[in-house]
Design an enzyme around this catalytic site. Sequence first.
Site, PDB file in Angstrom:
ATOM      1  N   SER A 183       2.201   2.853   0.932  1.00 41.25           N
ATOM      2  CA  SER A 183       2.308   1.432   1.254  1.00 41.25           C
ATOM      3  C   SER A 183       3.402   1.285   2.313  1.00 41.25           C
ATOM      4  O   SER A 183       3.312   1.916   3.362  1.00 41.25           O
ATOM      5  CB  SER A 183       2.598   0.627  -0.023  1.00 41.25           C
ATOM      6  OG  SER A 183       2.701  -0.753   0.248  1.00 41.25           O
ATOM      7  N   ASP A 187       1.342   0.765  -7.455  1.00 43.32           N
ATOM      8  CA  ASP A 187      -0.012   1.284  -7.284  1.00 43.32           C
ATOM      9  C   ASP A 187       0.050   2.807  -7.165  1.00 43.32           C
ATOM     10  O   ASP A 187       0.864   3.351  -6.426  1.00 43.32           O
ATOM     11  CB  ASP A 187      -0.645   0.672  -6.030  1.00 43.32           C
ATOM     12  CG  ASP A 187      -2.125   0.983  -5.902  1.00 43.32           C
ATOM     13  OD1 ASP A 187      -2.730   1.402  -6.909  1.00 43.32           O
ATOM     14  OD2 ASP A 187      -2.677   0.777  -4.806  1.00 43.32           O
ATOM     15  N   HIS A 228      -2.064   0.605   2.114  1.00 44.24           N
ATOM     16  CA  HIS A 228      -2.147  -0.849   2.010  1.00 44.24           C
ATOM     17  C   HIS A 228      -2.003  -1.490   3.393  1.00 44.24           C
ATOM     18  O   HIS A 228      -0.895  -1.700   3.880  1.00 44.24           O
ATOM     19  CB  HIS A 228      -1.056  -1.386   1.087  1.00 44.24           C
ATOM     20  CG  HIS A 228      -1.214  -0.977  -0.346  1.00 44.24           C
ATOM     21  ND1 HIS A 228      -0.271  -1.228  -1.303  1.00 44.24           N
ATOM     22  CD2 HIS A 228      -2.220  -0.346  -0.998  1.00 44.24           C
ATOM     23  CE1 HIS A 228      -0.671  -0.771  -2.480  1.00 44.24           C
ATOM     24  NE2 HIS A 228      -1.856  -0.220  -2.308  1.00 44.24           N
TER      25      HIS A 228
END
EC number: 3.1.1.61
Length: 360
Positions: A181, A303, A207
Amino acid sequence: MTEFSSKERYTMIRVLVIDDSATMRILLKKLIDKNEHMECVGVAPNPVAAQELLRETRPDVITLDIEMPKMNGLDFLDRIMRLMPVAVIMISTLTEAGSESALRALELGAIDFIAKPKLDFAEGVQAYAEEIYRKIETAGRAKVKKLTRDVPPVRMDAEPPAKPLLAEAGKDGRVVAVGASTGGTEAVKELLLSLPADCPPLLIAQHMPEPFMRSLAKRLDLLCAMRVKMAEDGETLRRGCVYIAPGHSNLTIDATAAGYVCRIVRNAGEAQSDSSVDELFRSVAAAAGARGVGIVLTGSGSDGAAGARAMMAAGAFNIAQDAETSVVYSMPDAAIAACGINEVLPLEKIAGKLMELDGA
């Protein structure tokens, strides 16, 4: 006894807004000042006007538009990251040119970017309020590094070098799943640049919105020895190939008699789900079992933690990037806390470990 406001009870994140759009400046200031943990310490219409404000206010975070008069955002970013490093969030349009500029900004040291809304301007920014807050909060605790060397821009109009099409990855070979991310685009680039052309197939969940993912895949394909492409539903995994999840979908894999195939699951919105890394990791756990390798790189949130644990339970080997080399350590830390990691390594040593596992 002295009374303190709710804002004063917290360590405030001081934000400087630099944008040539008066509407954007007003809206960003209003949104930032509504958050009890943030304070807009100044606004400027261009980088030239912002220079004195930057010295006076010493912000923790800057939001910086890319296209501006007098000096564009990229030139200003290059300058401040050399002289006075600070956490910068770029404001970018959802276009191919905007995507390439945003990725260039990340190369120069920006922490993240926020895409400008396409439709009604005021309503679009209001809808992005939670994303803006989340990214400013993340940038406020991110590790900022001084730019100490020239970073040559990638010629996006160049043709990628010819790369051989390698054999399909059989079920006895390794399958590598990578999740990232905040700070992840540069971490992924460094990882891939250290890998040979015949490495095992890599699947990447990062992401980012869709247009940025296409630009990322093109940029990495120009730079790396492997083929780098957007993953397509039903295609068979091959060695020497990197498959990037589309920004609007989750990427998973299925096992077949001969090997593995990509599956693309479209989301209702324009972005990947908040569990895109978990979804990828779980599918690799189910399809590849002990032949899987999971890599959790820098990023905010958690995540990948549950997915890493599922991979480990299936016999896979999982690696987390260490705190020292991570821009934001939340994702690796969450995976470690979930007991889903076998080894924690600095970014520069992950490729070597991966190739060691490939030979095992």
